[in-house]
Design an enzyme around this catalytic site. Sequence first.
Site, short mmCIF file in Angstrom:
data_model
loop_
_atom_site.label_atom_id
_atom_site.label_comp_id
_atom_site.label_asym_id
_atom_site.label_seq_id
_atom_site.Cartn_x
_atom_site.Cartn_y
_atom_site.Cartn_z
N HIS A 50 -6.47 -24.17 0.71
CA HIS A 50 -5.21 -23.41 0.68
C HIS A 50 -4.53 -23.42 2.04
O HIS A 50 -3.31 -23.52 2.13
CB HIS A 50 -5.47 -21.95 0.27
CG HIS A 50 -5.69 -21.76 -1.20
ND1 HIS A 50 -4.84 -22.26 -2.15
CD2 HIS A 50 -6.66 -21.11 -1.87
CE1 HIS A 50 -5.27 -21.93 -3.35
NE2 HIS A 50 -6.39 -21.23 -3.22
N GLU B 134 -1.70 -16.74 -4.03
CA GLU B 134 -1.83 -16.52 -5.48
C GLU B 134 -1.68 -15.04 -5.84
O GLU B 134 -2.53 -14.48 -6.52
CB GLU B 134 -3.19 -17.04 -5.98
CG GLU B 134 -3.32 -18.55 -5.91
CD GLU B 134 -4.70 -19.05 -6.34
OE1 GLU B 134 -5.37 -18.36 -7.12
OE2 GLU B 134 -5.09 -20.14 -5.88
N HIS C 76 -16.48 -7.85 -7.98
CA HIS C 76 -16.98 -7.07 -9.12
C HIS C 76 -17.97 -7.86 -9.98
O HIS C 76 -18.87 -7.28 -10.56
CB HIS C 76 -15.80 -6.49 -9.92
CG HIS C 76 -15.19 -5.31 -9.20
ND1 HIS C 76 -14.17 -5.46 -8.28
CD2 HIS C 76 -15.51 -4.00 -9.22
CE1 HIS C 76 -13.87 -4.27 -7.78
NE2 HIS C 76 -14.67 -3.37 -8.32
N HIS D 85 -5.34 -14.75 0.07
CA HIS D 85 -5.49 -15.49 -1.17
C HIS D 85 -4.68 -14.86 -2.29
O HIS D 85 -3.79 -15.46 -2.85
CB HIS D 85 -6.96 -15.62 -1.58
CG HIS D 85 -7.13 -16.60 -2.70
ND1 HIS D 85 -6.87 -16.28 -4.01
CD2 HIS D 85 -7.45 -17.91 -2.69
CE1 HIS D 85 -7.05 -17.36 -4.77
NE2 HIS D 85 -7.40 -18.36 -3.99
#
Length: 292
Positions: free
Chosen positions: A240, A208, A121, A178
Site C-alpha cells: 500500500h 481503505e 477481533h 489502512h
Amino acid sequence: MKKMYLMPLIVCVAVCLAIVSAHAGHHGHSKPVKKGILLVAFGSTIPEAQVSFDNIDKATKAAYPGIAVRWAYTSSIIRHKMAQQGHQLDSPQVAMAKMVEEGFTHVAVQSLHTIGGAEFHDLLQTVHAFAYPGGFKRILLGNPLLATQRDIERTVAAIRKTIPAARKPDEAVVLMGHGTHHPANAFYAALMFQLQRQDPNVFVGCVEGYPEIDALKAMLKEKKIKKAYLMPFMSVAGDHVINDMAGDEADSWKSILTAAGITCVPVLKGTAEYKAFVDIWVDHLKGPLAHF
Ligand code: CO
C-alpha cells in the site's frame, strides 16, 4: 466531526474486549507455571519488515527478561509466500498449539495491529479458544497501538517525533492508515482531531476507509498547502505504501496531490521501524502480564 459521538462507545468496546481472561477448568494437580509471550503481526514479505520484527523482539525481551517470546503471523497469503522462500511462519493457532505442547501455562499475546479492527477481533476469538481444558491456564490479549485515550496521546507524540526534521510548520504531513469496514475505523479521524490540536497541518487518512484521500485533498486546498510529506501510518511500509501512497500511477496519493499543485515528499518507513511506536506496543504487554 459529526461522527465523534460514537467514540466513547467504540473505545470502551475495544478495551473491554482486549483484556479478557479465561481459565481452563479445574486442574488441582497443576503443571508448573511457565509464562510466555506471543507477538502477532500481520506479516510482510519485504526485508525491512524483518528488521522491524527483530527490533520488536529485542525490545520485548529487554522489557520482560526471562519470559520466552514466540511469533505468529495472521496473513495466510504472506505465510504461503514466505514458505515458498523457505521460511516457515506460524499462524496464531499453530504458534499457540506449539506453546501448549511446550508446557506454557500463562501466555500474553500481543497484537501488533494499529487498531482493534476485524483482524484483532479474530485473534481475540483464537485467544478464547486456547483456554480449553488442558490448554493454557490463562491467556490474555494486549491492546493494539490505539485503544485508550492515553494510547492516542502517546501515538500523537510518537508521530510528532518521527516527522522529518526538514519539514516546516506551513508544510503538511499526510499519514496513510489502512482503514477498515470495522467500527474501529473511527480511530483514524479521532487521531487526526487530536494531532491537529497540536499541529494543525498533520492529516490522517486511509487507503481503505474514511477519511479518504479526496477529503484530505480538500482540507489541504482549504489551507493552501504547497508541500506535503507523505508518511505511512501502518506498521510496515509494504505494498500500500509503495504503490498506493508513493507510486507513480494516476490514483496514488502522491499523484493525486501532485495534480492538485502540492509538492509531495514520500517517506517509506513503517511505524514498526520507529522505537517511539514499538514502545507503545511493548508497554501494552504490561496489562496481561500483571494478571499472571
Ligand atoms: Co489492504
